[in-house]
Motif scaffolding. Sequence first.
Motif, PDB file in Angstrom:
ATOM      1  N   THR A 117      -5.717  45.723 -14.178  1.00  0.00           N
ATOM      2  CA  THR A 117      -5.017  46.106 -12.949  1.00  0.00           C
ATOM      3  C   THR A 117      -3.789  45.229 -12.745  1.00  0.00           C
ATOM      4  O   THR A 117      -2.700  45.723 -12.407  1.00  0.00           O
ATOM      5  CB  THR A 117      -5.956  45.970 -11.744  1.00  0.00           C
ATOM      6  OG1 THR A 117      -7.092  46.821 -11.927  1.00  0.00           O
ATOM      7  CG2 THR A 117      -5.245  46.362 -10.454  1.00  0.00           C
ATOM      8  N   GLU A 118      -3.951  43.946 -12.950  1.00  0.00           N
ATOM      9  CA  GLU A 118      -2.826  43.029 -12.771  1.00  0.00           C
ATOM     10  C   GLU A 118      -1.704  43.319 -13.758  1.00  0.00           C
ATOM     11  O   GLU A 118      -0.516  43.282 -13.402  1.00  0.00           O
ATOM     12  CB  GLU A 118      -3.321  41.593 -12.926  1.00  0.00           C
ATOM     13  CG  GLU A 118      -4.327  41.180 -11.861  1.00  0.00           C
ATOM     14  CD  GLU A 118      -4.988  39.851 -12.169  1.00  0.00           C
ATOM     15  OE1 GLU A 118      -4.717  39.307 -13.257  1.00  0.00           O
ATOM     16  OE2 GLU A 118      -5.768  39.369 -11.330  1.00  0.00           O
ATOM     17  N   SER A 122       2.012  44.537 -12.703  1.00  0.00           N
ATOM     18  CA  SER A 122       3.159  43.714 -13.098  1.00  0.00           C
ATOM     19  C   SER A 122       4.172  44.497 -13.921  1.00  0.00           C
ATOM     20  O   SER A 122       5.352  44.127 -13.994  1.00  0.00           O
ATOM     21  CB  SER A 122       2.690  42.493 -13.893  1.00  0.00           C
ATOM     22  OG  SER A 122       2.079  42.898 -15.117  1.00  0.00           O
ATOM     23  N   SER A 123       3.715  45.590 -14.538  1.00  0.00           N
ATOM     24  CA  SER A 123       4.635  46.420 -15.321  1.00  0.00           C
ATOM     25  C   SER A 123       5.371  47.441 -14.459  1.00  0.00           C
ATOM     26  O   SER A 123       6.163  48.230 -14.976  1.00  0.00           O
ATOM     27  CB  SER A 123       3.877  47.146 -16.431  1.00  0.00           C
ATOM     28  OG  SER A 123       2.960  48.081 -15.896  1.00  0.00           O
ATOM     29  N   GLY A 124       5.095  47.452 -13.160  1.00  0.00           N
ATOM     30  CA  GLY A 124       5.835  48.311 -12.254  1.00  0.00           C
ATOM     31  C   GLY A 124       5.071  49.499 -11.716  1.00  0.00           C
ATOM     32  O   GLY A 124       5.604  50.268 -10.906  1.00  0.00           O
ATOM     33  N   LEU A 125       3.824  49.678 -12.127  1.00  0.00           N
ATOM     34  CA  LEU A 125       3.030  50.799 -11.615  1.00  0.00           C
ATOM     35  C   LEU A 125       2.544  50.508 -10.202  1.00  0.00           C
ATOM     36  O   LEU A 125       2.214  49.366  -9.867  1.00  0.00           O
ATOM     37  CB  LEU A 125       1.827  51.054 -12.527  1.00  0.00           C
ATOM     38  CG  LEU A 125       2.111  51.529 -13.950  1.00  0.00           C
ATOM     39  CD1 LEU A 125       0.796  51.711 -14.712  1.00  0.00           C
ATOM     40  CD2 LEU A 125       2.906  52.825 -13.954  1.00  0.00           C
ATOM     41  N   THR A 126       2.486  51.552  -9.374  1.00  0.00           N
ATOM     42  CA  THR A 126       1.920  51.395  -8.040  1.00  0.00           C
ATOM     43  C   THR A 126       0.395  51.341  -8.141  1.00  0.00           C
ATOM     44  O   THR A 126      -0.184  51.582  -9.207  1.00  0.00           O
ATOM     45  CB  THR A 126       2.321  52.571  -7.138  1.00  0.00           C
ATOM     46  OG1 THR A 126       1.735  53.782  -7.656  1.00  0.00           O
ATOM     47  CG2 THR A 126       3.839  52.730  -7.089  1.00  0.00           C
ATOM     48  N   TYR A 127      -0.230  51.021  -7.014  1.00  0.00           N
ATOM     49  CA  TYR A 127      -1.697  50.966  -7.012  1.00  0.00           C
ATOM     50  C   TYR A 127      -2.281  52.325  -7.377  1.00  0.00           C
ATOM     51  O   TYR A 127      -3.212  52.411  -8.199  1.00  0.00           O
ATOM     52  CB  TYR A 127      -2.209  50.525  -5.646  1.00  0.00           C
ATOM     53  CG  TYR A 127      -3.721  50.593  -5.530  1.00  0.00           C
ATOM     54  CD1 TYR A 127      -4.519  49.596  -6.079  1.00  0.00           C
ATOM     55  CD2 TYR A 127      -4.340  51.667  -4.898  1.00  0.00           C
ATOM     56  CE1 TYR A 127      -5.902  49.658  -5.992  1.00  0.00           C
ATOM     57  CE2 TYR A 127      -5.724  51.746  -4.804  1.00  0.00           C
ATOM     58  CZ  TYR A 127      -6.496  50.737  -5.351  1.00  0.00           C
ATOM     59  OH  TYR A 127      -7.861  50.810  -5.277  1.00  0.00           O
ATOM     60  N   GLN A 129      -0.918  54.797  -9.090  1.00  0.00           N
ATOM     61  CA  GLN A 129      -0.669  55.091 -10.500  1.00  0.00           C
ATOM     62  C   GLN A 129      -1.600  54.280 -11.402  1.00  0.00           C
ATOM     63  O   GLN A 129      -2.095  54.803 -12.410  1.00  0.00           O
ATOM     64  CB  GLN A 129       0.790  54.790 -10.838  1.00  0.00           C
ATOM     65  CG  GLN A 129       1.788  55.742 -10.211  1.00  0.00           C
ATOM     66  CD  GLN A 129       3.219  55.313 -10.428  1.00  0.00           C
ATOM     67  OE1 GLN A 129       3.517  54.107 -10.545  1.00  0.00           O
ATOM     68  NE2 GLN A 129       4.136  56.272 -10.493  1.00  0.00           N
ATOM     69  N   THR A 130      -1.842  53.045 -11.031  1.00  0.00           N
ATOM     70  CA  THR A 130      -2.741  52.203 -11.817  1.00  0.00           C
ATOM     71  C   THR A 130      -4.143  52.775 -11.832  1.00  0.00           C
ATOM     72  O   THR A 130      -4.792  52.860 -12.889  1.00  0.00           O
ATOM     73  CB  THR A 130      -2.769  50.775 -11.241  1.00  0.00           C
ATOM     74  OG1 THR A 130      -1.452  50.221 -11.283  1.00  0.00           O
ATOM     75  CG2 THR A 130      -3.717  49.891 -12.034  1.00  0.00           C
ATOM     76  N   MET A 131      -4.628  53.188 -10.668  1.00  0.00           N
ATOM     77  CA  MET A 131      -5.974  53.742 -10.586  1.00  0.00           C
ATOM     78  C   MET A 131      -6.065  55.057 -11.335  1.00  0.00           C
ATOM     79  O   MET A 131      -7.034  55.310 -12.069  1.00  0.00           O
ATOM     80  CB  MET A 131      -6.366  53.940  -9.121  1.00  0.00           C
ATOM     81  CG  MET A 131      -6.552  52.657  -8.336  1.00  0.00           C
ATOM     82  SD  MET A 131      -7.842  51.583  -8.998  1.00  0.00           S
ATOM     83  CE  MET A 131      -9.280  52.616  -8.813  1.00  0.00           C
ATOM     84  N   LEU A 132      -5.065  55.912 -11.174  1.00  0.00           N
ATOM     85  CA  LEU A 132      -5.120  57.257 -11.753  1.00  0.00           C
ATOM     86  C   LEU A 132      -4.990  57.239 -13.270  1.00  0.00           C
ATOM     87  O   LEU A 132      -5.710  57.968 -13.972  1.00  0.00           O
ATOM     88  CB  LEU A 132      -4.024  58.121 -11.134  1.00  0.00           C
ATOM     89  CG  LEU A 132      -3.959  59.580 -11.593  1.00  0.00           C
ATOM     90  CD1 LEU A 132      -5.243  60.313 -11.232  1.00  0.00           C
ATOM     91  CD2 LEU A 132      -2.757  60.285 -10.980  1.00  0.00           C
ATOM     92  N   HIS A 133      -4.100  56.405 -13.793  1.00  0.00           N
ATOM     93  CA  HIS A 133      -3.782  56.452 -15.222  1.00  0.00           C
ATOM     94  C   HIS A 133      -4.476  55.370 -16.057  1.00  0.00           C
ATOM     95  O   HIS A 133      -4.637  55.557 -17.267  1.00  0.00           O
ATOM     96  CB  HIS A 133      -2.266  56.339 -15.421  1.00  0.00           C
ATOM     97  CG  HIS A 133      -1.486  57.437 -14.780  1.00  0.00           C
ATOM     98  ND1 HIS A 133      -1.561  58.745 -15.206  1.00  0.00           N
ATOM     99  CD2 HIS A 133      -0.633  57.435 -13.719  1.00  0.00           C
ATOM    100  CE1 HIS A 133      -0.771  59.492 -14.451  1.00  0.00           C
ATOM    101  NE2 HIS A 133      -0.200  58.736 -13.544  1.00  0.00           N
ATOM    102  N   ILE A 134      -4.877  54.275 -15.442  1.00  0.00           N
ATOM    103  CA  ILE A 134      -5.428  53.148 -16.203  1.00  0.00           C
ATOM    104  C   ILE A 134      -6.921  52.933 -15.920  1.00  0.00           C
ATOM    105  O   ILE A 134      -7.740  52.918 -16.850  1.00  0.00           O
ATOM    106  CB  ILE A 134      -4.658  51.840 -15.897  1.00  0.00           C
ATOM    107  CG1 ILE A 134      -3.149  52.031 -16.115  1.00  0.00           C
ATOM    108  CG2 ILE A 134      -5.205  50.706 -16.753  1.00  0.00           C
ATOM    109  CD1 ILE A 134      -2.766  52.363 -17.532  1.00  0.00           C
TER     110      ILE A 134
END
Length: 216
Positions: A117-118, A122-127, A129-134
Amino acid sequence: MDFSILIDYFGTFMEGFKGTVLSSLIALIGSFLLGAVIAVFRMGPVRGLRWFGTGYVEFVRNIPLLLIVYIFYYGPSALGSSLDGFTAGTIGLAVYTSAFIAEAIRAGIMAIPKGQTEAARSSGLTYNQTMLHIILPQAIKLVIPPLGNQFINLIKNSSVLTIVAGLDLMYFADIINTDTYRTFDTYIFVALFYLVLTLPLSYGVRAWERRLQRKY
């Protein structure tokens, strides 16, 4: 067992079988999507959404499924509207199951290292986007076995639709029983129809669980 009941009323059994399958599929999709959203709320940075997600899970998990179905069946009449038994039962089933799915997905999210998540943030994804894609794709993959168990429970719990005339297997079984007075035979055949739905899913969940154990 009197197999003539199955032969004579096969069309009626199949009508209920189709109703159970359709209700279960709709509730499965609805409960998965709603459960995923609630899980993200519970793990999110917004305090209000965390409170809402926690309150939703605790409320829904700790009241009977039948009561939830009654709320959707009788509740709209207070607003001058109405839902048929199939719709009210399916919505109630989806809402009830979503609370358990939310907890399963939340456990999967917690199993993902926080470093991912971090790194994503740090790469510029929003929260979101992070949850949905990662995070969510990995979390869901990890919790497929418990999700499968919840889907099996959902299919069995769909029998609650008969209470509100939801046109499911149990509803039509009651009609057949009223016509034949062969209670034991009628409901044994209903049990076999449920097994047709649940056994393949159960074996599939076990196979996936063994595959994950070998992989991880």
